[in-house]
Design an enzyme around this catalytic site. Structure first.
Site, short mmCIF file in Angstrom:
data_model
loop_
_atom_site.label_atom_id
_atom_site.label_comp_id
_atom_site.label_asym_id
_atom_site.label_seq_id
_atom_site.Cartn_x
_atom_site.Cartn_y
_atom_site.Cartn_z
N GLU A 117 0.81 -1.22 0.00
CA GLU A 117 0.00 0.00 0.00
C GLU A 117 0.84 1.27 0.00
O GLU A 117 0.47 2.26 -0.64
CB GLU A 117 -0.96 0.02 1.21
CG GLU A 117 -2.14 -0.93 1.08
CD GLU A 117 -1.78 -2.37 1.40
OE1 GLU A 117 -0.64 -2.60 1.86
OE2 GLU A 117 -2.63 -3.24 1.20
N HIS B 95 -11.91 -4.50 8.55
CA HIS B 95 -12.35 -4.51 7.15
C HIS B 95 -13.67 -3.78 6.98
O HIS B 95 -14.38 -4.01 6.01
CB HIS B 95 -12.50 -5.96 6.64
CG HIS B 95 -11.22 -6.67 6.43
ND1 HIS B 95 -10.43 -7.08 7.47
CD2 HIS B 95 -10.56 -7.04 5.29
CE1 HIS B 95 -9.34 -7.68 6.99
NE2 HIS B 95 -9.40 -7.67 5.67
#
Lengths: 324, 337
Positions: free
Chosen positions: A60, A129
């Site tokens: 990321e 999440h």
């Protein structure tokens, strides 16, 4: 006019943007061959080729950092961080690099980059999440943050984000991807920073965004049955946000509720409430009430998560509080 | 056909045994040295706000690597980026104006020492976050690859950055996508106040090799050697060879930042620094090669004159305007809340 799903509208926007401008490229984890974990980028690799649509490793920090460098060197990168929860791993690139490059280099560089961040819960995905972290990003000068709630806006905001010379975060609520809606012809155009009135009303204003738009409309229906006519404003854009639209609404309704899925404390609603309590003070006849998630991580068990997420009943109760 | 100054200089060098390119290196290093020493004085006298991180002793790396880069090539740098910026072609006056916080600086006084940048010469900016330049250079290389413009992205970072996670991400991504990026590690043996020997478990080149990125190591204080190796690597990258890594072993003469008392360093360290001075070494080499003392000294005199003029210009600069800055957070004129 055609009926498409929210996720398909985003796909269409990406495709149209890539057709119109060869400098638009896509990269992220599983966006190419797999078409994205939620299918949003399906078919784009076949249509535009492996040079412009790329799968990355699980990196990321490098994904967003590379978007910065690519944007500074003539591309218009649209990158995906698979879950907004993982944006934590790319914060330097977003906050210290993307947000500041234009300013700290004296305007020499534009950063026409887009970062797509699927957010939100309701799918029992658990604490890491399911988060809604858009307030963090709206707090950083130099970033723009948008959050479409309708199919038409999913298309239009993505096009606007890609055309924008500044870094734009496009927050997509995962639970909306399957939602069907109208994609008008000609295709819609929207200006980042402009809200939309989802429902006109005269007794109270509910300001909301993202998945809560539908929930707020459901609350308004309930309230209508009690003789309370609520106006629902869909912000669409969180940074910048349409202060004028909210003030104009307040001038008519005199009551304000702000509803979002994100944690209530220190959320986007806190900024809107504080700002309206200042410039909108004379228009207010009651307290500003926010409806957001409680101050806890998103829980996994279905019964816990159902209780956690704001629902129409809580929004309606908040409106009644402002009228009490 | 695009011809870079570095190509032309290379042809001259090979065709005629003259010292054009070596003198160019000397001039580049002298400008950096004089600018840095001048900044040390200006800082001590209170004319430079904030923190500055000087690259005295490391000029061979900046000049040598940048001699291999052309105007379309892009460069990302770190907090110790003055030498990199000047060697890449930043205007000396606008450089001093920026570091002395004037509106006429190339960043309009908004960035200062750690953020000197120049889009016109492909300088993507010095950076205050260790390691941040690596993924930026990788992205810039991605742009060159997609646009097929034959350009290369380069990035300077120190040995300290080898401990940052994003370095591994950047090496990995550059390698699997065969991006045209040159990773240049200036190994000066210090990560701020800590010696590299206590900070790194691996050899710098080994880290690149573990990502299958071809790596070379060079004496960073031999500017000619740096230039030669850099040219070779850039040529390999430009012809589609994928990323390359170059370790330049050098010496940080001054502290991590100006004002750093360097209590953590041996007195011996300073002695070794004098011996390894890249400028002194190149001057000796040029003299041995038959270049006149006049020509060699001219490089230094010209540098001092240019720096003097730039400082005078900078002192006459004006304070930046707040509202102008406020309106420049975004490209659109409306500042967001």
């Amino acid at each position: 006019m055609s009926e498409v799903r929210f996720g398909q509208a985003i796909n269409r926007a990406l495709s149209d943007a890539m057709t119109a401008d060869s400098s638009v490229v896509l990269f992220g984890e599983d966006v190419a061959a797999a078409g994205g974990p939620f299918g949003v980028t399906r078919g784009l690799l076949d249509r535009f080729g492996a040079e412009r649509v790329r799968d990355t490793p699980i990196s990321e920090a490098a994904i967003v950092g590379a978007a910065v460098g690519a944007a500074m060197s003539g591309l218009k990168p649209v990158v995906e961080i698979m879950f907004m929860d993982f944006v934590t791993l790319s914060m330097d690139a977003l906050v210290n690099q993307a947000a500041k490059a234009r300013f700290m280099f004296g305007g020499q560089y534009a950063l026409p980059m887009v970062v797509r961040l699927p957010h939100g819960g309701g799918i029992n995905a658990g604490p890491q999440h399911s988060q809604c972290l858009e307030a963090w990003l709206a707090h950083v000068p130099g970033l723009k943050v948008v959050c479409p709630a309708t199919v038409a806006d999913a298309y239009a905001m993505m096009r606007a984000a890609i055309d924008d010379p500044d870094p734009v975060i496009v927050v997509e609520n995962k639970s909306l991807y399957a939602m069907k809606g109208e994609l008008p012809e000609p295709l819609p155009d929207v200006e980042i920073g402009k809200a939309a009135i989802a429902r006109t009303g005269s007794d109270a204003t509910i300001v909301t965004y993202g998945a809560m738009r539908e929930v707020a409309l459901a609350a308004a229906t309930t309230l209508a049955g009690e003789g309370i006519d609520a106006e629902v404003i869909d912000l669409r854009s969180l940074q910048p946000w349409d202060e004028t639209a909210v003030l104009q609404s307040l001038a008519r309704t005199h009551r304000l509720v702000i509803a979002h899925e994100a944690v209530e404390a220190f959320g986007v609603g806190a900024e809107i409430a504080a700002r309206m309590a200042d410039v909108g003070f004379d228009d207010l006849d009651g307290p500003i009430v926010r409806v957001g998630a409680p101050f806890m991580p998103v829980p996994f068990a279905k019964n816990l998560e159902d209780h956690y997420r704001p629902d129409a009943a809580r929004i309606a109760a908040a409106v009644r509080r402002t009228l009490a | 056909m695009v011809r870079f100054l570095s190509d032309v200089t290379e042809e001259l060098r090979l065709a005629v045994p003259d010292h054009t390119s070596d003198l160019a290196l000397l001039r580049s290093m002298k400008v950096i040295r004089e600018a840095e020493l001048r900044l040390a004085k200006l800082f001590a006298d209170g004319e430079v706000p904030g923190f500055i991180h000087l690259s005295v002793g490391q000029e061979g790396v900046a000049a040598g690597v940048c001699s291999a880069l052309g105007p379309s090539d892009t460069l990302a740098s770190n907090h110790r980026g003055h030498g990199h910026a000047l060697a890449k072609g930043l205007d000396l006056e606008r450089f001093f104006l920026e570091i002395m916080a004037k509106a006429e600086g190339m960043c309009k006084g908004r960035g200062g020492s750690m953020h000197v940048a120049d889009a016109k010469v492909g300088m993507l900016g010095a950076n205050g976050i260790v390691g941040a330049g690596l993924p930026i250079a990788v992205g810039s290389a991605l742009a060159h690859q997609v646009k097929r413009n034959g350009a290369v992205a380069a990035v300077f970072f120190g040995d300290g950055a080898l401990a940052e996670g994003v370095m591994h991400e950047s090496f990995n991504l550059a390698a699997i996508w065969r991006l045209p990026v040159l990773f240049v590690c200036e190994n000066n043996g210090w990560s701020e106040f800590s010696p590299t020997s206590r900070q790194l478990s691996a050899d710098p080149c080994a880290l690149a090799l573990s990502h299958r990125i071809a790596a070379r190591s060079v004496d960073g204080n031999d500017a000619v050697a740096v230039s030669e190796v850099a040219r070779e690597l850039v040529a390999e990258i430009r012809s589609g060879g994928g990323p390359r890594f170059l370790e330049c072993r050098t010496t940080r003469v001054r502290g991590h930042f100006e004002g750093d008392p360097q209590k953590y360093r041996d007195a011996d360290d300073a002695l070794r620094a004098d011996e390894s001075d890249p400028i002194g070494r190149l001057e000796k080499r040029l003299a041995a090669g038959g270049v006149s003392a006049t020509d060699i000294e001219a490089a230094g005199r010209e540098a001092i004159a240019r720096v003097d003029a730039a400082v005078e210009r900078a002192r006459a600069g004006t304070d930046p305007d707040f509202d102008t800055a406020l309106r420049d957070v975004y490209a659109q004129t409306e500042a967001a809340r």
